[in-house]
Design a protein around this motif. Structure first.
Motif, short mmCIF file in Angstrom:
data_model
loop_
_atom_site.label_atom_id
_atom_site.label_comp_id
_atom_site.label_asym_id
_atom_site.label_seq_id
_atom_site.Cartn_x
_atom_site.Cartn_y
_atom_site.Cartn_z
N VAL A 20 0.84 -1.19 0.00
CA VAL A 20 0.00 0.00 0.00
C VAL A 20 0.88 1.25 0.00
O VAL A 20 1.98 1.24 0.56
CB VAL A 20 -0.96 -0.02 1.22
CG1 VAL A 20 -0.24 0.28 2.52
CG2 VAL A 20 -2.12 0.94 1.04
N TYR A 38 -8.60 4.13 4.00
CA TYR A 38 -8.03 3.30 2.94
C TYR A 38 -8.84 3.48 1.67
O TYR A 38 -10.07 3.45 1.69
CB TYR A 38 -8.04 1.81 3.34
CG TYR A 38 -7.61 0.92 2.21
CD1 TYR A 38 -6.32 0.97 1.71
CD2 TYR A 38 -8.52 0.05 1.60
CE1 TYR A 38 -5.93 0.16 0.64
CE2 TYR A 38 -8.14 -0.76 0.54
CZ TYR A 38 -6.84 -0.70 0.06
OH TYR A 38 -6.46 -1.48 -0.99
N VAL A 45 -3.35 4.38 1.70
CA VAL A 45 -3.82 4.76 3.03
C VAL A 45 -3.44 6.21 3.27
O VAL A 45 -2.31 6.62 3.03
CB VAL A 45 -3.19 3.88 4.14
CG1 VAL A 45 -3.46 4.45 5.52
CG2 VAL A 45 -3.71 2.45 4.05
N GLU A 77 -5.90 0.40 9.22
CA GLU A 77 -5.97 0.75 7.80
C GLU A 77 -5.22 -0.27 6.95
O GLU A 77 -5.67 -0.63 5.85
CB GLU A 77 -5.44 2.17 7.56
CG GLU A 77 -6.26 3.26 8.23
CD GLU A 77 -7.75 3.19 7.95
OE1 GLU A 77 -8.16 2.83 6.83
OE2 GLU A 77 -8.54 3.51 8.86
N HIS A 80 -7.48 -3.10 6.27
CA HIS A 80 -8.34 -2.94 5.09
C HIS A 80 -7.56 -3.26 3.82
O HIS A 80 -8.05 -3.96 2.93
CB HIS A 80 -8.88 -1.50 5.00
CG HIS A 80 -9.93 -1.17 5.99
ND1 HIS A 80 -11.08 -1.92 6.17
CD2 HIS A 80 -10.02 -0.14 6.88
CE1 HIS A 80 -11.83 -1.38 7.11
NE2 HIS A 80 -11.20 -0.30 7.56
N ALA A 81 -6.34 -2.73 3.74
CA ALA A 81 -5.51 -2.91 2.54
C ALA A 81 -5.20 -4.37 2.27
O ALA A 81 -5.13 -4.80 1.11
CB ALA A 81 -4.22 -2.10 2.68
#
Length: 149
Positions: A20, A38, A45, A77, A80-81
């Motif tokens: 990310v 995100y 992010v 975050e 999420h990634a």
């Protein structure tokens, strides 16, 4: 403080192995207190340092825990990634035909990210993390409970 924040996030990024990209800003645009966001479209992010400071003061009454809270929010975050089911859950969220279903899917997305975050945060910061998670998920859980009641 921004340099310290960058070092903390760089370390977590390395630890996670995530690809990310990271953007660091001061404040979240708009009135909400969002510490990080995100973007699935950009695999990016964005962290909002002043918002995280506000969260520290609100939850813990002090900036003493800023490094830990920053780590926790960034780990979330990253969650999420790195969530392999995020695209599918996002599609389900977009297609949901009622509010209760939308709220349940949104909660699942957040819980998945927190589950991942827990794997990155050291044992000594787990009690701070539990507080952050509780308040992060409270509005999602309250919304579902309100729909069911």
């Amino acid at each position: 403080m921004k340099r310290t924040a960058q070092l903390i996030m760089d370390q977590l990024l390395k630890q996670s192995g995530s690809t990310v990209t990271l953007d660091v800003r001061s404040r979240f645009p708009g009135g909400r207190n969002v510490g990080g966001k995100y973007s699935i479209a950009n695999h990016n992010v964005t962290m909002y340092l002043e918002e995280i400071k506000k969260q520290c003061l609100s939850l813990f009454g002090s900036l003493d825990v800023f490094p830990q809270v920053l780590s926790i929010v960034f780990a979330h975050e990253l969650g999420h990634a790195e969530d392999a089911s995020l695209k599918e859950l996002s599609d389900l969220l977009d297609a949901a035909d009622n509010e209760l279903e939308r709220r349940r899917i949104a909660l699942r997305i957040e819980e998945n990210a927190w589950d991942y975050a827990k794997t990155l945060i050291p044992e000594e910061d787990q009690s701070i993390m539990q507080t952050v998670i509780y308040y992060s998920l409270k509005s999602y859980r309250d919304a579902i409970a309100g729909e069911i009641a």
